[in-house]
Design a protein around this motif. Structure first.
Motif, short mmCIF file in Angstrom:
data_model
loop_
_atom_site.label_atom_id
_atom_site.label_comp_id
_atom_site.label_asym_id
_atom_site.label_seq_id
_atom_site.Cartn_x
_atom_site.Cartn_y
_atom_site.Cartn_z
N GLY A 56 17.92 -8.61 11.97
CA GLY A 56 17.08 -9.37 11.06
C GLY A 56 15.61 -9.07 11.28
N ALA A 57 15.20 -8.92 12.55
CA ALA A 57 13.80 -8.61 12.85
C ALA A 57 13.43 -7.21 12.34
CB ALA A 57 13.56 -8.71 14.35
N ASP A 58 14.34 -6.26 12.50
CA ASP A 58 14.08 -4.91 12.00
C ASP A 58 13.97 -4.90 10.48
OD1 ASP A 58 14.11 -3.96 14.55
OD2 ASP A 58 16.12 -3.10 14.44
N ALA A 59 14.83 -5.66 9.82
CA ALA A 59 14.77 -5.71 8.36
C ALA A 59 13.47 -6.37 7.89
CB ALA A 59 15.97 -6.48 7.81
N ARG A 60 13.00 -7.40 8.62
CA ARG A 60 11.72 -8.04 8.27
C ARG A 60 10.56 -7.07 8.46
NH1 ARG A 60 14.09 -12.28 10.91
NH2 ARG A 60 12.94 -11.86 12.82
N ALA A 61 10.60 -6.30 9.54
CA ALA A 61 9.53 -5.33 9.78
C ALA A 61 9.51 -4.25 8.70
CB ALA A 61 9.71 -4.69 11.16
N ALA A 62 10.67 -3.80 8.28
CA ALA A 62 10.74 -2.80 7.22
C ALA A 62 10.25 -3.38 5.90
CB ALA A 62 12.16 -2.27 7.07
N ALA A 63 10.55 -4.66 5.65
CA ALA A 63 10.09 -5.29 4.42
C ALA A 63 8.57 -5.40 4.41
CB ALA A 63 10.72 -6.67 4.26
N VAL A 64 7.98 -5.68 5.55
CA VAL A 64 6.52 -5.74 5.64
C VAL A 64 5.93 -4.36 5.38
CG1 VAL A 64 4.61 -6.04 7.26
CG2 VAL A 64 6.43 -7.74 7.15
N TYR A 65 6.55 -3.35 5.94
CA TYR A 65 6.04 -1.99 5.77
C TYR A 65 6.15 -1.53 4.32
CZ TYR A 65 5.75 3.05 6.09
OH TYR A 65 5.41 4.35 5.90
N ASN A 66 7.27 -1.81 3.70
CA ASN A 66 7.49 -1.35 2.33
C ASN A 66 6.90 -2.28 1.29
OD1 ASN A 66 8.91 0.87 3.21
ND2 ASN A 66 10.86 -0.20 3.20
N GLY A 67 6.54 -3.49 1.69
CA GLY A 67 5.98 -4.44 0.75
C GLY A 67 7.01 -5.10 -0.14
N ARG A 68 8.28 -4.96 0.21
CA ARG A 68 9.33 -5.58 -0.59
C ARG A 68 10.53 -5.85 0.32
NH1 ARG A 68 12.69 -1.31 -0.89
NH2 ARG A 68 11.78 0.72 -1.02
N ARG A 80 8.56 3.14 13.75
CA ARG A 80 7.47 4.05 14.16
C ARG A 80 6.53 4.31 12.99
NH1 ARG A 80 11.46 7.66 17.48
NH2 ARG A 80 11.38 6.55 19.45
N ALA A 81 7.07 4.40 11.79
CA ALA A 81 6.22 4.60 10.61
C ALA A 81 5.32 3.39 10.38
CB ALA A 81 7.08 4.87 9.38
N ILE A 82 5.84 2.21 10.62
CA ILE A 82 5.02 1.00 10.50
C ILE A 82 3.87 1.06 11.48
CG2 ILE A 82 4.99 -1.50 10.88
CD1 ILE A 82 7.89 -1.54 9.92
N LEU A 83 4.16 1.42 12.71
CA LEU A 83 3.11 1.49 13.73
C LEU A 83 2.08 2.55 13.38
CD1 LEU A 83 5.24 1.07 16.95
CD2 LEU A 83 3.76 -0.61 15.87
N ARG A 84 2.53 3.71 12.89
CA ARG A 84 1.58 4.76 12.50
C ARG A 84 0.68 4.28 11.36
NH1 ARG A 84 5.75 8.31 13.25
NH2 ARG A 84 6.32 8.21 11.06
N ALA A 85 1.27 3.60 10.37
CA ALA A 85 0.48 3.11 9.24
C ALA A 85 -0.53 2.07 9.69
CB ALA A 85 1.41 2.51 8.18
N GLU A 86 -0.15 1.21 10.61
CA GLU A 86 -1.08 0.20 11.10
C GLU A 86 -2.21 0.84 11.90
OE1 GLU A 86 -1.33 -3.02 10.44
OE2 GLU A 86 0.31 -2.71 9.04
N ARG A 87 -1.90 1.83 12.72
CA ARG A 87 -2.96 2.52 13.46
C ARG A 87 -3.89 3.27 12.53
NH1 ARG A 87 0.32 5.64 17.79
NH2 ARG A 87 2.01 4.80 16.58
N HIS A 88 -3.32 3.86 11.47
CA HIS A 88 -4.15 4.59 10.52
C HIS A 88 -5.05 3.64 9.73
CE1 HIS A 88 -5.36 6.76 6.95
NE2 HIS A 88 -5.02 7.88 7.53
N ALA A 89 -4.56 2.44 9.46
CA ALA A 89 -5.34 1.47 8.69
C ALA A 89 -6.45 0.83 9.52
CB ALA A 89 -4.42 0.38 8.15
N ALA A 90 -6.36 0.91 10.84
CA ALA A 90 -7.38 0.29 11.69
C ALA A 90 -8.68 1.07 11.59
CB ALA A 90 -6.90 0.27 13.13
#
Length: 114
Positions: A56-68, A80-90
């Protein structure tokens, strides 16, 4: 976590409590083999509940990353893609870090309008 995941986690928790109760009752009757068996089964059920919770936590993290919302399990690469996107957005300007990401320096290239 979706509805079936919550139901499954609740069922695992109930089974865990029942198995622990059976293990404690078998201690009172000095049935050591049953005590060990019930406690090992309770441990297996607890691990299954933890696994369901993590899905459930993984699915929530993917939903945050994909926006849906997303069905299924997020893969390790998705996290890992979520973490890369967050680091790039910083932003790298000091003022952004000191204001918890709410404001930028005047000279920052990420300020809107530049």
């Amino acid at each position: 976590m979706n509805g079936p995941g919550r139901v499954l986690t609740t069922a695992y928790a109930a089974a865990f409590c029942f198995l622990i109760h059976c293990g404690l009752t078998s201690i009172d009757h000095r049935a050591w083999a049953y005590t060990i068996a019930f406690n090992v089964a309770a441990l297996v059920v607890a691990l299954a509940a933890y696994r369901e919770w993590e899905r459930g936590a993984d699915a929530r993290a993917a939903a945050v990353y994909n926006g849906r919302p997303r069905s299924g399990v997020a893969r390790r690469g998705d996290i890992r893609a979520i973490l890369r996107a967050e680091r790039h957005a910083a932003c790298l300007c000091d003022h952004w870090w000191l204001t918890f990401g709410t404001r930028h320096d005047r000279t920052c290239p990420r300020v809107s309008g530049r």
